[in-house]
Design a protein around this motif. Structure first.
Motif, PDB file in Angstrom:
ATOM      1  N   THR A 307      51.215 -37.313  23.883  1.00  0.00           N
ATOM      2  CA  THR A 307      51.835 -36.150  23.282  1.00  0.00           C
ATOM      3  C   THR A 307      50.910 -35.398  22.344  1.00  0.00           C
ATOM      4  O   THR A 307      49.993 -35.987  21.762  1.00  0.00           O
ATOM      5  N   ARG A 308      51.158 -34.111  22.228  1.00  0.00           N
ATOM      6  CA  ARG A 308      50.544 -33.390  21.119  1.00  0.00           C
ATOM      7  C   ARG A 308      51.227 -33.903  19.851  1.00  0.00           C
ATOM      8  O   ARG A 308      52.444 -34.109  19.826  1.00  0.00           O
ATOM      9  N   LEU A 309      50.429 -34.121  18.817  1.00  0.00           N
ATOM     10  CA  LEU A 309      51.018 -34.658  17.576  1.00  0.00           C
ATOM     11  C   LEU A 309      51.494 -33.482  16.718  1.00  0.00           C
ATOM     12  O   LEU A 309      50.801 -33.017  15.815  1.00  0.00           O
ATOM     13  N   GLN A 312      57.239 -30.653  16.830  1.00  0.00           N
ATOM     14  CA  GLN A 312      58.086 -30.396  18.012  1.00  0.00           C
ATOM     15  C   GLN A 312      58.431 -31.683  18.758  1.00  0.00           C
ATOM     16  O   GLN A 312      59.511 -31.819  19.334  1.00  0.00           O
ATOM     17  N   LYS A 313      57.509 -32.624  18.756  1.00  0.00           N
ATOM     18  CA  LYS A 313      57.642 -33.775  19.638  1.00  0.00           C
ATOM     19  C   LYS A 313      58.482 -34.903  19.042  1.00  0.00           C
ATOM     20  O   LYS A 313      58.538 -36.005  19.598  1.00  0.00           O
ATOM     21  N   GLY A 314      59.118 -34.651  17.899  1.00  0.00           N
ATOM     22  CA  GLY A 314      60.050 -35.640  17.340  1.00  0.00           C
ATOM     23  C   GLY A 314      59.353 -36.831  16.697  1.00  0.00           C
ATOM     24  O   GLY A 314      59.961 -37.903  16.553  1.00  0.00           O
ATOM     25  N   LEU A 334      50.067 -45.182  21.905  1.00  0.00           N
ATOM     26  CA  LEU A 334      50.162 -43.731  21.735  1.00  0.00           C
ATOM     27  C   LEU A 334      48.837 -43.057  22.065  1.00  0.00           C
ATOM     28  O   LEU A 334      47.779 -43.492  21.614  1.00  0.00           O
ATOM     29  N   LEU A 335      48.916 -41.996  22.879  1.00  0.00           N
ATOM     30  CA  LEU A 335      47.752 -41.152  23.144  1.00  0.00           C
ATOM     31  C   LEU A 335      48.108 -39.756  22.646  1.00  0.00           C
ATOM     32  O   LEU A 335      49.106 -39.183  23.075  1.00  0.00           O
ATOM     33  N   GLY A 336      47.322 -39.239  21.717  1.00  0.00           N
ATOM     34  CA  GLY A 336      47.693 -37.919  21.223  1.00  0.00           C
ATOM     35  C   GLY A 336      46.636 -37.301  20.333  1.00  0.00           C
ATOM     36  O   GLY A 336      45.786 -37.986  19.782  1.00  0.00           O
ATOM     37  N   THR A 337      46.723 -35.980  20.231  1.00  0.00           N
ATOM     38  CA  THR A 337      45.867 -35.261  19.285  1.00  0.00           C
ATOM     39  C   THR A 337      46.752 -34.263  18.554  1.00  0.00           C
ATOM     40  O   THR A 337      47.794 -33.873  19.060  1.00  0.00           O
ATOM     41  N   GLY A 338      46.325 -33.853  17.364  1.00  0.00           N
ATOM     42  CA  GLY A 338      47.100 -32.849  16.646  1.00  0.00           C
ATOM     43  C   GLY A 338      47.062 -33.061  15.148  1.00  0.00           C
ATOM     44  O   GLY A 338      46.004 -33.372  14.590  1.00  0.00           O
ATOM     45  N   LEU A 379      58.425 -42.611  25.547  1.00  0.00           N
ATOM     46  CA  LEU A 379      59.289 -42.063  24.502  1.00  0.00           C
ATOM     47  C   LEU A 379      58.998 -40.577  24.297  1.00  0.00           C
ATOM     48  O   LEU A 379      57.856 -40.183  24.074  1.00  0.00           O
ATOM     49  N   MET A 380      60.041 -39.751  24.391  1.00  0.00           N
ATOM     50  CA  MET A 380      59.916 -38.297  24.155  1.00  0.00           C
ATOM     51  C   MET A 380      61.131 -37.821  23.361  1.00  0.00           C
ATOM     52  O   MET A 380      62.054 -37.240  23.931  1.00  0.00           O
ATOM     53  N   PRO A 381      61.137 -38.054  22.054  1.00  0.00           N
ATOM     54  CA  PRO A 381      62.323 -37.685  21.281  1.00  0.00           C
ATOM     55  C   PRO A 381      62.243 -36.256  20.740  1.00  0.00           C
ATOM     56  O   PRO A 381      62.561 -36.009  19.577  1.00  0.00           O
ATOM     57  N   PHE A 384      62.589 -29.962  20.223  1.00  0.00           N
ATOM     58  CA  PHE A 384      62.926 -29.055  21.330  1.00  0.00           C
ATOM     59  C   PHE A 384      61.901 -29.285  22.430  1.00  0.00           C
ATOM     60  O   PHE A 384      60.788 -29.743  22.167  1.00  0.00           O
ATOM     61  N   GLU A 385      62.280 -29.017  23.666  1.00  0.00           N
ATOM     62  CA  GLU A 385      61.351 -29.275  24.774  1.00  0.00           C
ATOM     63  C   GLU A 385      61.653 -28.292  25.900  1.00  0.00           C
ATOM     64  O   GLU A 385      62.631 -28.453  26.633  1.00  0.00           O
ATOM     65  N   PRO A 386      60.840 -27.239  26.010  1.00  0.00           N
ATOM     66  CA  PRO A 386      61.123 -26.217  27.036  1.00  0.00           C
ATOM     67  C   PRO A 386      61.359 -26.842  28.417  1.00  0.00           C
ATOM     68  O   PRO A 386      62.361 -26.570  29.057  1.00  0.00           O
ATOM     69  N   LEU A 389      56.730 -32.334  30.860  1.00  0.00           N
ATOM     70  CA  LEU A 389      56.191 -32.811  32.136  1.00  0.00           C
ATOM     71  C   LEU A 389      56.075 -34.323  32.130  1.00  0.00           C
ATOM     72  O   LEU A 389      56.259 -34.980  33.151  1.00  0.00           O
ATOM     73  N   ASN A 390      55.788 -34.874  30.947  1.00  0.00           N
ATOM     74  CA  ASN A 390      55.525 -36.313  30.910  1.00  0.00           C
ATOM     75  C   ASN A 390      56.699 -37.139  31.402  1.00  0.00           C
ATOM     76  O   ASN A 390      56.509 -38.176  32.032  1.00  0.00           O
ATOM     77  N   GLN A 391      57.917 -36.688  31.108  1.00  0.00           N
ATOM     78  CA  GLN A 391      59.067 -37.471  31.592  1.00  0.00           C
ATOM     79  C   GLN A 391      59.121 -37.447  33.120  1.00  0.00           C
ATOM     80  O   GLN A 391      59.551 -38.414  33.747  1.00  0.00           O
TER      81      GLN A 391
HETATM   82  P1  ADP Z   1      53.377 -29.746  26.071  1.00  0.00           P
HETATM   83  O1  ADP Z   1      52.990 -28.723  27.094  1.00  0.00           O
HETATM   84  O2  ADP Z   1      54.414 -29.276  25.106  1.00  0.00           O
HETATM   85  O3  ADP Z   1      52.203 -30.347  25.372  1.00  0.00           O
HETATM   86  P2  ADP Z   1      54.301 -31.316  28.341  1.00  0.00           P
HETATM   87  O4  ADP Z   1      54.982 -32.635  28.459  1.00  0.00           O
HETATM   88  O5  ADP Z   1      54.938 -30.170  29.061  1.00  0.00           O
HETATM   89  O6  ADP Z   1      54.096 -30.984  26.817  1.00  0.00           O
HETATM   90  O7  ADP Z   1      52.830 -31.450  28.920  1.00  0.00           O
HETATM   91  C1  ADP Z   1      51.844 -32.158  28.255  1.00  0.00           C
HETATM   92  C2  ADP Z   1      50.694 -32.370  29.204  1.00  0.00           C
HETATM   93  O8  ADP Z   1      49.542 -32.666  28.436  1.00  0.00           O
HETATM   94  C3  ADP Z   1      50.907 -33.559  30.108  1.00  0.00           C
HETATM   95  O9  ADP Z   1      50.189 -33.359  31.307  1.00  0.00           O
HETATM   96  C4  ADP Z   1      50.280 -34.710  29.302  1.00  0.00           C
HETATM   97  O10 ADP Z   1      49.869 -35.767  30.109  1.00  0.00           O
HETATM   98  C5  ADP Z   1      49.116 -34.009  28.671  1.00  0.00           C
HETATM   99  N1  ADP Z   1      48.657 -34.575  27.407  1.00  0.00           N
HETATM  100  C6  ADP Z   1      49.200 -34.439  26.182  1.00  0.00           C
HETATM  101  N2  ADP Z   1      48.441 -35.067  25.249  1.00  0.00           N
HETATM  102  C7  ADP Z   1      47.400 -35.616  25.912  1.00  0.00           C
HETATM  103  C8  ADP Z   1      46.249 -36.372  25.516  1.00  0.00           C
HETATM  104  N3  ADP Z   1      46.027 -36.699  24.253  1.00  0.00           N
HETATM  105  N4  ADP Z   1      45.378 -36.754  26.475  1.00  0.00           N
HETATM  106  C9  ADP Z   1      45.595 -36.414  27.773  1.00  0.00           C
HETATM  107  N5  ADP Z   1      46.641 -35.696  28.208  1.00  0.00           N
HETATM  108  C10 ADP Z   1      47.530 -35.290  27.295  1.00  0.00           C
END
Ligand code: ADP
Length: 488
Positions: A307-309, A312-314, A334-338, A379-381, A384-386, A389-391
């Motif tokens: 997730t983007r940190l 929005q992502k709960g 957890l894999l994320g940046t932000g 986990l995707m709490p 809001f979520e337009p 895709l991850n789910q």
């Molecule tokens: P959003 O567009 O709001 O970030 P989505 O679930 O619609 O959320 O899409 C996120 C996309 O970005 C997915 O393909 C997900 O795998 C990818 N993603 C998010 N964070 C990372 C990360 N740190 N490394 C690789 N892929 C990521």
């Protein structure tokens, strides 16, 4: 039907989030349905060195930023393994740098973002004219292309090439609007009379997305529930009134996923392939994930987050209940940046609970695939979520989504309480109110069901068998394209 698809990011050339996945996928399905589709995106610095063949065309164009002429060059390639053409607009001053929108490693926007995307919006129209494409439809995406419908209805309205052109804008996330200082109007070349509260002005600022919403012929967003939600003050980000005014032209079309990239049977990033008929590989992926992240190789469930940190992502719900989650027999990856704040918090959790928590704070495609395949739950709490895709990736990877029921998550995830597992519709766990107690209770519900291997496997199979491919959504877009073209 000649259609131009404009996006500031497209997989595999440049990606910060879901928009890139979508822009790299739906044009393929649209082409299969007979749409003559051509993509345009900026030529970011990294694209010139990418592994995909891209050639410089002899087309060159000029755009005025205020009274300063800026030159652009056009490069051409194809979406990999397809016949879908993609044109890249090159201007080194604007795009030959690290990062798409922010200073690298920060969440600070580039100071010249308005100028960059004024250039891209006008540059695309100039290049389309020079390429003599004369589109029936220009399909814009998000704020970065929000000025295109404005130009087409004003400065470019009389151009022969665009006489028949209709515009659609898709909102992938209303939270990002492209808000700039009002004096940036001078750079747009648009008449100042447009800077009023009904058109481009938004509380004293220039709002690119609002321009797109007001001037497009049709507006879409990426799920039916989000299309409803954004017309309310709670989710409307200040634009709910504008969206309500356009309610009859606003449609929700759920995103699909690209099964040529997200496919457990062919995925090259994962250690073992698997599928509905042979789930053994998933267990190997789980072990590999534990090994890679130095977690004990045990049979407890793994919860993944990719997730983007951002708020929005709960993540605040997760943080609120983190100590309680740690009392449950689970592992968390957890894999994320932000946001720095969340990066530090999760890094600390990993230090405090090394046998339970692992985090990777980079943007890494391979890791995203490995976590989807190796986790038991995702986990995707989201607040809001337009669409999300991850789910959808999780469903295909036999990884059970635990979500807050909002936007696209509400439209794609059916809780085991709503429909029995035997119904084939049930595919995950969800909770409605934005509340951390509910998050914890829902995770605990999932943990309980995990102990029942037979039920759990049936639930995995439900999700894996569901079809969230682009074909269905692409047909809905084609129907809209026809509808808007018929109004000419
Ligand atoms: P959003 O567009 O709001 O970030 P989505 O679930 O619609 O959320 O899409 C996120 C996309 O970005 C997915 O393909 C997900 O795998 C990818 N993603 C998010 N964070 C990372 C990360 N740190 N490394 C690789 N892929 C990521």
């Amino acid at each position: 039907m000649k259609t131009i698809y404009l996006s500031s990011e497209v997989v595999p050339f440049a990606k910060t989030g879901g928009l890139a996945d979508i822009a790299g996928a739906i044009p393929k399905s649209l082409q299969k349905l007979g749409v003559e589709i051509v993509l345009f995106m900026p030529l970011y610095g990294t694209i010139k060195e990418c592994q995909y063949p891209i050639t410089k065309t002899d087309i060159q164009f000029e755009v005025k930023i205020g009274d300063k002429p800026k030159t652009g060059y056009v490069y051409k390639g194809f979406l990999p393994d397809t016949q879908v053409p993609i044109y890249f607009l090159d201007n080194e001053q604007y795009f030959a740098r690290k990062g798409l929108y922010n200073y690298p490693g920060t969440i600070k926007d580039f100071d010249d973002n308005s100028e960059r995307f004024i250039f891209f919006a006008q540059g695309a129209l100039e290049a389309i004219e020079k390429l003599k494409i004369c589109p029936d439809i220009v399909h814009c995406n998000d704020w970065q292309t929000g000025l295109v419908p404005v130009y087409l209805k004003t400065n470019y309205a009389r151009k022969a090439c665009f006489k028949k052109t209709k515009t659609i804008i898709t909102i992938h996330n209303l939270a990002y609007q492209g808000l700039f200082w009002h004096w940036d109007m001078n750079m747009t070349g648009l008449d100042w009379s447009l800077f009023n509260w009904k058109q481009l002005e938004f509380y004293g600022k220039l709002n690119f997305l609002k321009g797109g919403i007001v001037f497009s012929d049709l507006i879409t967003t990426v799920s039916k529930t989000y299309a409803e939600e954004i017309q309310t003050p709670e989710y409307g980000e200040g634009l709910d009134g504008v969206l309500r005014e356009r309610a009859k032209d606003l449609y929700g079309i759920i995103n699909g996923i690209d099964y040529s990239i997200w496919n457990t049977e062919t995925d090259k990033f994962i250690i073992a392939n698997y599928g509905l008929k042979n789930l053994n590989g998933k267990q190997l992926c789980k072990r590999a994930l534990q090994r890679k992240y130095k977690l004990p190789e045990r049979d407890c469930p793994i919860i993944g987050m990719i997730t983007r940190l951002t708020d929005q992502k709960g993540l605040d719900l997760v943080v609120n209940k983190f100590m309680d989650l740690m009392k449950v027999d689970l592992q968390f990856v957890l894999l994320g940046t932000g946001d720095q704040r969340y990066q530090e918090l999760f890094q600390n959790y990993a230090k405090t609970y090394p046998a339970k928590v692992a985090v990777k704070l980079t943007f890494d495609e391979r890791s995203a695939h490995e976590i989807e395949a190796g986790s038991d739950m995702l986990l995707m709490p989201s607040r809001f979520e337009p669409c999300g895709l991850n789910q959808l990736y999780s469903l295909r990877y036999g990884t059970i989504p635990i979500v807050r029921s909002t936007g696209g998550l509400a439209d794609t995830i059916t809780d085991v309480r709503t429909d029995p597992i035997s119904s084939s519709r049930a595919n995950g766990f969800s909770f409605k109110e934005y509340d951390s107690d509910l998050l914890l209770a829902t995770v605990v519900r999932a943990m309980d069901l995990f102990k029942n291997k037979k039920q759990w496997t049936n639930l995995m199979k439900n999700g894996m068998a569901q079809d969230w491919s682009w074909e269905r959504s692409a047909r809905e877009y084609v129907a809209l394209y026809k509808k808007v073209v018929d109004t000419r």
